[in-house]
Design a protein around this motif. Structure first.
Motif, PDB file in Angstrom:
ATOM      1  N   MET A   1      -8.871 -23.520  49.083  1.00 34.27           N
ATOM      2  CA  MET A   1      -9.594 -22.429  49.714  1.00 34.27           C
ATOM      3  C   MET A   1      -9.296 -22.357  51.218  1.00 34.27           C
ATOM      4  N   ASP A   2      -9.221 -23.550  51.882  1.00 35.38           N
ATOM      5  CA  ASP A   2      -8.919 -23.550  53.308  1.00 35.38           C
ATOM      6  C   ASP A   2      -7.540 -22.953  53.586  1.00 35.38           C
ATOM      7  N   PHE A   3      -6.567 -23.262  52.721  1.00 30.07           N
ATOM      8  CA  PHE A   3      -5.222 -22.725  52.911  1.00 30.07           C
ATOM      9  C   PHE A   3      -5.254 -21.195  52.877  1.00 30.07           C
ATOM     10  N   TYR A   4      -6.063 -20.644  51.988  1.00 28.91           N
ATOM     11  CA  TYR A   4      -6.140 -19.200  51.823  1.00 28.91           C
ATOM     12  C   TYR A   4      -6.920 -18.542  52.955  1.00 28.91           C
ATOM     13  N   MET A   5      -7.982 -19.192  53.407  1.00 31.21           N
ATOM     14  CA  MET A   5      -8.867 -18.576  54.396  1.00 31.21           C
ATOM     15  C   MET A   5      -8.459 -18.827  55.844  1.00 31.21           C
ATOM     16  N   LYS A   6      -7.799 -19.938  56.132  1.00 32.09           N
ATOM     17  CA  LYS A   6      -7.531 -20.309  57.522  1.00 32.09           C
ATOM     18  C   LYS A   6      -6.083 -20.145  57.956  1.00 32.09           C
ATOM     19  N   LEU A   7      -5.225 -19.741  57.044  1.00 32.63           N
ATOM     20  CA  LEU A   7      -3.815 -19.592  57.391  1.00 32.63           C
ATOM     21  C   LEU A   7      -3.363 -18.147  57.183  1.00 32.63           C
ATOM     22  N   PRO A   8      -2.294 -17.755  57.871  1.00 31.92           N
ATOM     23  CA  PRO A   8      -1.798 -16.378  57.724  1.00 31.92           C
ATOM     24  C   PRO A   8      -1.389 -16.074  56.291  1.00 31.92           C
ATOM     25  N   ARG A   9      -1.687 -14.851  55.861  1.00 27.72           N
ATOM     26  CA  ARG A   9      -1.349 -14.402  54.507  1.00 27.72           C
ATOM     27  C   ARG A   9      -0.148 -13.459  54.497  1.00 27.72           C
ATOM     28  N   ASN A  10       0.177 -12.895  55.639  1.00 28.80           N
ATOM     29  CA  ASN A  10       1.283 -11.946  55.712  1.00 28.80           C
ATOM     30  C   ASN A  10       1.926 -12.022  57.106  1.00 28.80           C
ATOM     31  N   LYS A  11       2.955 -11.217  57.313  1.00 29.69           N
ATOM     32  CA  LYS A  11       3.685 -11.259  58.584  1.00 29.69           C
ATOM     33  C   LYS A  11       2.816 -10.843  59.763  1.00 29.69           C
ATOM     34  N   ARG A  12       1.946  -9.894  59.543  1.00 28.41           N
ATOM     35  CA  ARG A  12       1.062  -9.439  60.618  1.00 28.41           C
ATOM     36  C   ARG A  12       0.114 -10.552  61.066  1.00 28.41           C
ATOM     37  N   GLU A  13      -0.457 -11.255  60.100  1.00 27.62           N
ATOM     38  CA  GLU A  13      -1.348 -12.368  60.430  1.00 27.62           C
ATOM     39  C   GLU A  13      -0.570 -13.533  61.018  1.00 27.62           C
ATOM     40  N   PHE A  14       0.662 -13.744  60.557  1.00 25.69           N
ATOM     41  CA  PHE A  14       1.508 -14.788  61.127  1.00 25.69           C
ATOM     42  C   PHE A  14       1.787 -14.479  62.594  1.00 25.69           C
ATOM     43  N   THR A  15       2.039 -13.215  62.906  1.00 27.66           N
ATOM     44  CA  THR A  15       2.270 -12.793  64.286  1.00 27.66           C
ATOM     45  C   THR A  15       1.031 -13.035  65.131  1.00 27.66           C
ATOM     46  N   LEU A  16      -0.146 -12.693  64.595  1.00 30.79           N
ATOM     47  CA  LEU A  16      -1.400 -12.935  65.304  1.00 30.79           C
ATOM     48  C   LEU A  16      -1.583 -14.437  65.555  1.00 30.79           C
ATOM     49  N   PHE A  17      -1.353 -15.243  64.535  1.00 33.48           N
ATOM     50  CA  PHE A  17      -1.494 -16.693  64.646  1.00 33.48           C
ATOM     51  C   PHE A  17      -0.561 -17.247  65.721  1.00 33.48           C
ATOM     52  N   ILE A  18       0.708 -16.849  65.681  1.00 36.06           N
ATOM     53  CA  ILE A  18       1.692 -17.320  66.661  1.00 36.06           C
ATOM     54  C   ILE A  18       1.303 -16.846  68.063  1.00 36.06           C
ATOM     55  N   ALA A  19       0.826 -15.625  68.182  1.00 38.15           N
ATOM     56  CA  ALA A  19       0.428 -15.115  69.496  1.00 38.15           C
ATOM     57  C   ALA A  19      -0.712 -15.948  70.081  1.00 38.15           C
ATOM     58  N   ILE A  20      -1.728 -16.223  69.287  1.00 32.31           N
ATOM     59  CA  ILE A  20      -2.866 -17.005  69.767  1.00 32.31           C
ATOM     60  C   ILE A  20      -2.429 -18.404  70.164  1.00 32.31           C
ATOM     61  N   VAL A  21      -1.724 -19.071  69.267  1.00 34.79           N
ATOM     62  CA  VAL A  21      -1.306 -20.453  69.526  1.00 34.79           C
ATOM     63  C   VAL A  21      -0.370 -20.518  70.733  1.00 34.79           C
ATOM     64  N   SER A  22       0.596 -19.628  70.804  1.00 34.18           N
ATOM     65  CA  SER A  22       1.580 -19.709  71.888  1.00 34.18           C
ATOM     66  C   SER A  22       0.974 -19.378  73.246  1.00 34.18           C
TER      67      SER A  22
END
Length: 159
Positions: A1-22
């Motif tokens: 459940m954590d993998f599904y809820m706390k990690l990016p599900r698509n490219k848009r969310e991956f971009t958001l995740f990378i933007a925040i972290v970077s």
């Protein structure tokens, strides 16, 4: 459940995740390392702010380059049944390990605006400190915050 809820599900969310972290990482790690290098002062901090956009671009590029190899190494170290936290900490460790090796040299070149052998000759002196700072910021601040934002985003979408 954590993998599904706390990690990016698509490219848009991956971009958001990378933007925040970077953005968090670059704005914390680069000034800290620079201040440890040349001393803590407002002048040093101001000088660091001038090169942050360039460092940020390099960091994003290296995140994209090291993401797949880090995931492969993480999957070799851990089983699929291991906990979410185990996966996150090992993935973070491998990513930071790979990136810190390159950024210890390249980040110094960007920061000094000069390509020289000095960061290479002093690598084994500077890299452990840079790795420790980077790993702490990534594992304790940047990535948990980005996962929290994604969790809240997914919870809002679920309603």
């Amino acid at each position: 459940m954590d993998f599904y809820m706390k990690l990016p599900r698509n490219k848009r969310e991956f971009t958001l995740f990378i933007a925040i972290v970077s953005v968090l990482s670059v704005n914390i790690i680069a000034p800290l390392i620079t201040c440890f290098e040349v001393g803590f002062s407002f002048h040093t901090w101001g000088q660091t702010l001038q090169v942050l956009p360039f460092i940020w671009l390099v960091v994003v590029a290296f995140v994209l380059i090291t993401n797949a190899p880090a995931s492969k190494v993480t999957n070799q170290i851990l089983d699929k049944e291991d906990s979410f936290n185990a996966h996150m900490i090992i993935n973070c460790l491998v990513n930071v390990l790979m990136m810190s090796v390159f950024l210890t040299v390249i980040g110094s070149w960007i920061g000094t605006r000069h390509i020289s052998w000095l960061p290479i000759t002093q690598f084994f002196y500077k890299w452990p400190r840079n790795f420790a700072i980077s790993f702490f910021v990534e594992a304790v601040l940047a990535q948990p915050f980005a996962r929290f934002i994604l969790l809240k985003k997914h919870q809002l979408e679920k309603k």
